[in-house]
Design an enzyme around this catalytic site. Structure first.
Site, PDB file in Angstrom:
ATOM      1  N   THR A   1     -61.727  -7.174   5.327  1.00  0.00           N
ATOM      2  CA  THR A   1     -61.419  -5.742   5.479  1.00  0.00           C
ATOM      3  C   THR A   1     -60.847  -5.187   4.174  1.00  0.00           C
ATOM      4  O   THR A   1     -61.221  -4.100   3.746  1.00  0.00           O
ATOM      5  CB  THR A   1     -60.391  -5.527   6.612  1.00  0.00           C
ATOM      6  OG1 THR A   1     -59.311  -6.449   6.415  1.00  0.00           O
ATOM      7  CG2 THR A   1     -60.997  -5.777   7.971  1.00  0.00           C
ATOM      8  N   TRP A   2     -59.970  -5.953   3.504  1.00  0.00           N
ATOM      9  CA  TRP A   2     -59.352  -5.413   2.289  1.00  0.00           C
ATOM     10  C   TRP A   2     -60.364  -5.340   1.151  1.00  0.00           C
ATOM     11  O   TRP A   2     -60.473  -4.306   0.497  1.00  0.00           O
ATOM     12  CB  TRP A   2     -58.132  -6.256   1.905  1.00  0.00           C
ATOM     13  CG  TRP A   2     -57.191  -5.720   0.885  1.00  0.00           C
ATOM     14  CD1 TRP A   2     -56.437  -6.468   0.034  1.00  0.00           C
ATOM     15  CD2 TRP A   2     -56.838  -4.348   0.599  1.00  0.00           C
ATOM     16  NE1 TRP A   2     -55.655  -5.646  -0.758  1.00  0.00           N
ATOM     17  CE2 TRP A   2     -55.887  -4.342  -0.440  1.00  0.00           C
ATOM     18  CE3 TRP A   2     -57.264  -3.106   1.106  1.00  0.00           C
ATOM     19  CZ2 TRP A   2     -55.343  -3.166  -0.962  1.00  0.00           C
ATOM     20  CZ3 TRP A   2     -56.718  -1.950   0.583  1.00  0.00           C
ATOM     21  CH2 TRP A   2     -55.767  -1.975  -0.439  1.00  0.00           C
TER      22      TRP A   2
ATOM     23  N   LYS B   1     -52.321 -12.299  -1.114  1.00  0.00           N
ATOM     24  CA  LYS B   1     -50.850 -12.364  -1.044  1.00  0.00           C
ATOM     25  C   LYS B   1     -50.450 -13.739  -0.523  1.00  0.00           C
ATOM     26  O   LYS B   1     -50.681 -14.070   0.634  1.00  0.00           O
ATOM     27  CB  LYS B   1     -50.314 -11.258  -0.118  1.00  0.00           C
ATOM     28  CG  LYS B   1     -50.568  -9.871  -0.695  1.00  0.00           C
ATOM     29  CD  LYS B   1     -50.052  -8.753   0.192  1.00  0.00           C
ATOM     30  CE  LYS B   1     -50.266  -7.394  -0.466  1.00  0.00           C
ATOM     31  NZ  LYS B   1     -49.821  -6.265   0.382  1.00  0.00           N
TER      32      LYS B   1
ATOM     33  N   THR C   1     -50.228  -1.240   1.731  1.00  0.00           N
ATOM     34  CA  THR C   1     -51.626  -0.750   1.790  1.00  0.00           C
ATOM     35  C   THR C   1     -52.376  -1.397   2.949  1.00  0.00           C
ATOM     36  O   THR C   1     -53.010  -2.452   2.794  1.00  0.00           O
ATOM     37  CB  THR C   1     -52.352  -1.168   0.499  1.00  0.00           C
ATOM     38  OG1 THR C   1     -52.162  -2.578   0.351  1.00  0.00           O
ATOM     39  CG2 THR C   1     -51.803  -0.443  -0.713  1.00  0.00           C
TER      40      THR C   1
ATOM     41  N   ASP D   1     -43.846  -2.515   0.910  1.00  0.00           N
ATOM     42  CA  ASP D   1     -44.797  -3.351   1.643  1.00  0.00           C
ATOM     43  C   ASP D   1     -44.146  -3.989   2.864  1.00  0.00           C
ATOM     44  O   ASP D   1     -44.766  -4.171   3.905  1.00  0.00           O
ATOM     45  CB  ASP D   1     -45.344  -4.435   0.693  1.00  0.00           C
ATOM     46  CG  ASP D   1     -46.691  -4.976   1.171  1.00  0.00           C
ATOM     47  OD1 ASP D   1     -47.281  -5.802   0.466  1.00  0.00           O
ATOM     48  OD2 ASP D   1     -47.140  -4.558   2.260  1.00  0.00           O
TER      49      ASP D   1
ATOM     50  N   SER E   1     -50.571  -4.722  11.115  1.00  0.00           N
ATOM     51  CA  SER E   1     -50.191  -5.982  10.467  1.00  0.00           C
ATOM     52  C   SER E   1     -50.507  -7.175  11.369  1.00  0.00           C
ATOM     53  O   SER E   1     -49.947  -7.332  12.460  1.00  0.00           O
ATOM     54  CB  SER E   1     -48.690  -5.978  10.149  1.00  0.00           C
ATOM     55  OG  SER E   1     -48.246  -7.303   9.968  1.00  0.00           O
ATOM     56  N   ARG E   2     -51.374  -8.052  10.895  1.00  0.00           N
ATOM     57  CA  ARG E   2     -51.690  -9.280  11.651  1.00  0.00           C
ATOM     58  C   ARG E   2     -50.447 -10.144  11.769  1.00  0.00           C
ATOM     59  O   ARG E   2     -50.226 -10.806  12.771  1.00  0.00           O
ATOM     60  CB  ARG E   2     -52.770 -10.084  10.924  1.00  0.00           C
ATOM     61  CG  ARG E   2     -54.023  -9.304  10.633  1.00  0.00           C
ATOM     62  CD  ARG E   2     -54.900 -10.101   9.678  1.00  0.00           C
ATOM     63  NE  ARG E   2     -55.927  -9.267   9.069  1.00  0.00           N
ATOM     64  CZ  ARG E   2     -56.720  -9.710   8.101  1.00  0.00           C
ATOM     65  NH1 ARG E   2     -56.581 -10.942   7.649  1.00  0.00           N
ATOM     66  NH2 ARG E   2     -57.627  -8.931   7.586  1.00  0.00           N
TER      67      ARG E   2
ATOM     68  N   LYS F   1     -41.289 -27.122 -22.361  1.00  0.00           N
ATOM     69  CA  LYS F   1     -40.952 -27.554 -23.729  1.00  0.00           C
ATOM     70  C   LYS F   1     -40.885 -29.071 -23.847  1.00  0.00           C
ATOM     71  O   LYS F   1     -40.634 -29.600 -24.918  1.00  0.00           O
ATOM     72  CB  LYS F   1     -39.589 -26.982 -24.160  1.00  0.00           C
ATOM     73  CG  LYS F   1     -39.427 -25.473 -24.105  1.00  0.00           C
ATOM     74  CD  LYS F   1     -38.069 -25.114 -24.705  1.00  0.00           C
ATOM     75  CE  LYS F   1     -37.527 -23.810 -24.203  1.00  0.00           C
ATOM     76  NZ  LYS F   1     -36.124 -23.580 -24.658  1.00  0.00           N
TER      77      LYS F   1
ATOM     78  N   LYS G   1     -38.634 -30.866 -23.039  1.00  0.00           N
ATOM     79  CA  LYS G   1     -37.288 -31.230 -23.532  1.00  0.00           C
ATOM     80  C   LYS G   1     -36.475 -31.783 -22.351  1.00  0.00           C
ATOM     81  O   LYS G   1     -36.414 -31.179 -21.297  1.00  0.00           O
ATOM     82  CB  LYS G   1     -36.557 -29.984 -24.069  1.00  0.00           C
ATOM     83  CG  LYS G   1     -36.912 -29.574 -25.489  1.00  0.00           C
ATOM     84  CD  LYS G   1     -35.964 -28.460 -25.943  1.00  0.00           C
ATOM     85  CE  LYS G   1     -36.175 -28.073 -27.401  1.00  0.00           C
ATOM     86  NZ  LYS G   1     -35.223 -26.997 -27.823  1.00  0.00           N
TER      87      LYS G   1
END
Ligand code: C2G
Length: 487
Positions: free
Chosen positions: A11-12, A105, A141, A247, A257-258, A401, A403
């Site tokens: 869907t998105w 996400k 969204t 959000d 929202s699922r 690094k 280190k």
């Protein structure tokens, strides 16, 4: 007009494809399923967006080379658990110098890497994608509302602000307002953890709790995301923004929202696995939960709500018992010491800034503290009024690094804090945080020893003066170790 490839026909992915096509871009959508690609191409509607017509200009394909070849921008819109495998498959097809955008996400279990980091891992394997710019696109969204052109806002996040701005230019329409942000890790962390808080909000509602509980979960959930993010070196400001608070509100309070719907079923007594099956689509909070719990352990950060969700979903505890335990925890304060000190410090410094108070920052390991370090710190402080030292953490030193320090981070921190030139010590967790630190701590001047000359000139683009000071030649931590070893 840009040529865009969207990987993922959910869907998105489909809602974004429609938005871009209607804005005049050339869009191809890839699905791993040839049948699904053919069906979408023929029917021009998506089962998850029944009231939305898919523009005729959008091409659907199950060929990655069709979807990626010659594209200026590639959008990863597959579920978080498929990002790595999709990036590995697509690597050969993705042009170097392209913009690669993640709208997935999640945090990868095991590696605990964000989605742009996972994509970067895979694309860098061939050594031929050094020019790719990775951007996270995330915010409040719901695809269903974007597909109806309802006014929506979102954040394009990248440490390279020109890349974020390029994505902003491509996606921005009258109904889809895109903001930019440096703090790509903070934005991606928000996207992952807010799904878990949304699941908690659904569980509470399924138990019969009301709006008071939902408001408490959103507020305290935001505090948990901020606590973890700042411990990871992200900018606190990100969490009160669209990718964070924005959000979380839209996910924890909406039937779209699922995660919220899945939580509702669990709160009503359904087993987590059955609840996910009943939703019938990917519930990202379930994938993110183990990784976020592991991040909390790595950064020694207390996340009571996330842990409570873990007790229910992963340990099978009864939701009602977990809620009672959550509410019955020992008393605490809303204002934690460190946040209070820092905001107090900043308030004082903000007020003094008007009197030209200059803030300086420098970075380093500072192991086996010696007079070369002190010379650097003294000269850095002389360039301003307030010196922030970003001290490399043990993990950063080893991972980036190679280190191994003699003194731990906490020991090195306490040594630095006892030096009269040093005003504040913060953790250095990654190479990218310098940009966000410069804004977060209102830095005027960045200082490093001249063994780093040229490496951080990009900070001048942020309005920061960059100064490389001559090293003290005859002394170094390595030299000390070698000399002691020979004695
Ligand atoms: N330094 C110096 N003279 C020395 C030794 C060190 O001026 N004889 C300076 C370095 O140039 C650096 C600072 O002291 O600016 C800290 O040195 P290190 O602890 O060795 O820092 P380094 O490992 O180089 O880490 O993101 C930047 C890194 O964290 C820098």
């Amino acid at each position: 007009m840009s040529r865009v490839g969207i990987l993922g026909a959910g869907t998105w992915g489909t809602a974004l494809a429609r938005l871009l096509a209607n804005a005049g871009h050339d869009v191809t959508v890839w699905s791993s399923s040839p049948e699904r690609a053919a069906r979408l191409s023929a029917e021009r509607t998506h089962p998850g967006l029944p009231d939305t017509a898919i523009p005729a200009s959008i091409r659907f394909t199950s060929s990655l080379s069709d979807a990626c070849g010659g594209r200026e921008m590639i959008v990863f819109a597959v579920p978080s658990v498929r990002v790595r495998s999709t990036a590995a498959l697509a690597r050969a097809c993705i042009p170097d110098e392209s913009l690669v955008v993640s709208v997935a996400k999640g945090i990868e279990p095991g590696t605990l890497r964000t989605m742009t980091q996972v994509i970067g891992d895979e694309l860098s394997r061939d050594g031929a994608h050094g020019g790719v710019r990775l951007v996270a696109l995330s915010g409040p969204t719901h695809a269903e509302e974007v597909a109806r052109d309802l006014p929506t806002t979102i954040v394009a996040a990248c440490a390279d602000m020109t890349a974020a701005a390029a994505v902003q230019d491509i996606f921005m329409t009258d109904e889809f307002r895109v903001y930019t942000n440096f703090d790509v890790t903070g934005v991606e962390l928000c996207g992952a953890v807010k799904n878990i808080i949304a699941l908690a909000a659904g569980i509470a509602e399924g138990l019969g709790c009301g709006d008071n509980t939902k408001a408490a979960l959103i507020t305290r959930g935001m505090a948990e995301i901020t606590r973890l993010g700042t411990a990871m070196g992200c900018s606190a400001r990100t969490f009160s923004g669209l990718a964070g608070m924005g959000d979380l509100i839209v996910t924890a309070t909406s039937r779209h929202s699922r995660n919220n719907r899945c939580g509702l079923l669990i709160g009503r007594g359904m087993a987590p696995a059955d609840a996910v099956n009943a939703i019938g689509m990917v519930v990202e909070s379930m994938n993110a939960l183990p990784a976020v719990l592991a991040l909390a352990a790595r950064y020694k950060t207390d996340l009571p709500i996330v842990s409570a969700v873990g007790d229910i979903v992963l340990n099978g505890e009864a939701p009602a018992d977990v809620v009672r335990r959550l509410m019955g925890r020992s008393k605490t304060s809303e204002s934690t010491g460190s946040a209070l000190e820092l905001s107090y410090e900043n308030a004082i410094l903000e007020s003094k800034r008007g009197m030209g108070m200059k803030r300086v920052i420098t970075y380093g390991t500072f192991d086996l503290l010696h007079y070369g370090h002190i010379n650097l710190l003294r000269r850095a402080k002389a360039l301003g009024d307030y010196l922030v030292v970003a001290l490399s953490t043990d993990e950063f030193n080893w991972n980036e690094k190679r280190k191994k320090c003699y003194f731990t981070y906490e020991q090195r921190k306490s040594l630095l804090e006892s030096i009269r030139y040093v005003d504040l010590v913060i953790p250095e967790e990654n190479w990218e945080q310098k940009r966000t630190d410069a804004h977060e701590y209102h830095i005027d001047t960045f200082v490093m020893g001249d063994d780093w000359t040229g490496k951080f000139d990009f900070l001048r683009d942020e309005g920061v003066e960059v100064v490389y000071l001559p090293r003290t030649p005859e002394i170094s931590t390595t030299q000390i170790k070698q000399d002691l070893h020979q004695k």
